[in-house]
Design a protein around this motif. Structure first.
Motif, PDB file in Angstrom:
ATOM      1  N   HIS A 117       0.821  -1.228   0.000  1.00  0.00           N
ATOM      2  CA  HIS A 117       0.000   0.000   0.000  1.00  0.00           C
ATOM      3  C   HIS A 117       0.854   1.278   0.000  1.00  0.00           C
ATOM      4  O   HIS A 117       0.530   2.245  -0.700  1.00  0.00           O
ATOM      5  CB  HIS A 117      -0.918  -0.043   1.223  1.00  0.00           C
ATOM      6  N   HIS A 121       1.132   4.554  -2.470  1.00  0.00           N
ATOM      7  CA  HIS A 121       1.071   5.984  -2.135  1.00  0.00           C
ATOM      8  C   HIS A 121       2.261   6.739  -2.760  1.00  0.00           C
ATOM      9  O   HIS A 121       2.087   7.815  -3.339  1.00  0.00           O
ATOM     10  CB  HIS A 121       1.078   6.184  -0.617  1.00  0.00           C
ATOM     11  N   SER A 142       0.060   9.187   6.204  1.00  0.00           N
ATOM     12  CA  SER A 142      -1.325   8.754   6.011  1.00  0.00           C
ATOM     13  C   SER A 142      -1.953   8.479   7.366  1.00  0.00           C
ATOM     14  O   SER A 142      -1.372   8.812   8.402  1.00  0.00           O
ATOM     15  CB  SER A 142      -1.346   7.507   5.125  1.00  0.00           C
ATOM     16  N   ASP A 308      -6.603   7.245  -0.306  1.00  0.00           N
ATOM     17  CA  ASP A 308      -6.574   5.903  -0.888  1.00  0.00           C
ATOM     18  C   ASP A 308      -7.300   5.830  -2.237  1.00  0.00           C
ATOM     19  O   ASP A 308      -8.424   6.316  -2.379  1.00  0.00           O
ATOM     20  CB  ASP A 308      -7.183   4.899   0.098  1.00  0.00           C
TER      21      ASP A 308
HETATM   22 ZN    ZN Z   1      -3.444   4.855   2.405  1.00  0.00          ZN
END
Ligand code: ZN
Ligand code: KG4
Length: 343
Positions: A117, A121, A142, A308
């Motif tokens: 993830h 980003h 985040s 996201d």
């Molecule tokens: Zn995220």
């Protein structure tokens, strides 16, 4: 493979509270980026409820994928690979995306690529900044992560600093709740701050001992709570906007200070920011100014690519695909996956 061939990737993201799918061609050409947010539901509870997040992903994922393909004007058979976030994140939420991606890959005999993830980003920066290439330094801020990352090459990372306790976004969310601004905290604090004085209250700027670039935000959170309790006890009126602006200033000072010390030590020429908190306008302008003063080129994604989304997963997956990485049927959700680690 013909070097002119287009590589089309269908990407899925379901690590937290957004169900998202995107079609990305050759890494930086986003043909669709569909995001179904669950924010309204979780707002009722003051934060993300993992069980509800998983259930909503299951309900929505098919429509979101269908919409991503339709918007791109393509069908599943046009895709060269399917990519999915497999960690870190909420395990039940991740499993929905991983199971869906595996089912499609199996049915269509398509290569499967699991994506980290945070790598997603960071890769969001490539989408609008076509000229950006590694090496560069990236501040990932985040809801779950605060990392200062050396991007040495595509898919090659070294973590230079990380939070010891709360993530920056988590600090925004907790402070917003304490101030009475509600959820999600980041955007609410940014909005309230526009009407407030950032110098009204002096909150601490934590230095972490034993590490040059690590962060700590739990002391700041306690300082906000103590300030609010003190006001209530002394019956001093609380000016929400001033508390928000002073808190926001303290977080941003620490982020920019750490980032610039690292940039100087590593002789960085390019600096990028990523993650939900990177959509904060004051953080962007503070980083922009700090970078300009040092002759460093500064990069950031549009707000919709900071929070996201699946386009960033498709971009990261393209470079993994080019490096020859493929996952097998054993791909699983890894809730605490470390950056640069293959599980
Ligand atoms: Zn995220
Ligand atoms: O990257 P993201 O969408 O999800 C995670 O991977 O965690 O980040 C969500 C976080 C939340 O904590 C939210 O409050 C924060 O990003 N955020 C902001 C802003 N917009 C979202 N924080 C500060 N200012 C904003 N404008």
């Amino acid at each position: 493979m013909d070097s002119n061939q287009e590589i089309k990737i269908l990407a899925i993201e379901s690590s937290c509270d957004e169900t998202a799918a995107a079609v990305v061609v050759n890494g930086r050409d986003v043909r669709s980026n569909i995001i179904s947010s669950q924010i309204d539901i979780h707002t009722l509870y003051g934060g993300v409820v993992p069980e509800i997040a998983s259930r909503k992903h299951i309900e929505r994922i098919n429509q979101v994928i269908e919409q991503a393909l339709e918007t791109a004007g393509m069908v599943l058979d046009d895709m060269d690979a399917i990519a999915v976030t497999y960690g870190p994140g909420l395990v039940g939420a991740l499993l929905v995306g991983v199971a869906q991606a595996k089912a499609i890959a199996y049915a269509k005999k398509m290569p499967l690529i699991g994506v980290h993830h945070i790598e997603g980003h960071i890769s969001a920066n490539y989408i609008e900044n076509k000229e950006l290439e590694p090496p560069f330094l990236c501040l990932v801020v985040s809801g779950g992560h605060t990392h200062l990352v050396k991007v040495l090459d595509y898919g090659v990372y070294e973590v230079a600093g990380r939070t010891r306790d709360d993530a920056a976004g988590e600090a925004f969310d907790k402070a917003a709740r304490a101030i009475g601004l509600g959820y999600p905290g980041g955007p609410k604090i940014e909005k309230a701050s526009r009407m407030g004085n950032p110098d009204a209250i002096h909150f601490p700027r934590a230095k972490v001992t034993g590490s040059d670039y690590d962060f700590s935000f739990s002391g700041l959170k306690s300082a906000v709570l103590n300030y609010l309790n003190g006001c209530r006890m002394k019956q001093i009126p609380i000016v929400q906007e001033d508390v928000a602006a002073s808190f926001q200033r303290a977080v941003i000072d620490v982020l920019v200070d750490n980032a610039m010390r690292a940039a100087e030590q590593y002789h960085t020429e390019k600096f990028a920011i990523a993650g939900g908190v990177a959509s904060n306008g004051v953080l962007r302008s503070s980083m922009e100014q700090a970078c300009a003063e040092r002759g460093i080129r500064f990069f950031y994604p549009s707000p919709v690519l900071c929070t996201d989304n699946a386009a960033m997963i498709g971009t990261a997956a393209y470079y993994e695909y080019q490096a020859g990485r493929r996952d097998g049927w054993t791909l699983n959700a890894v809730p605490n996956l470390k950056l640069g680690e293959r599980a």
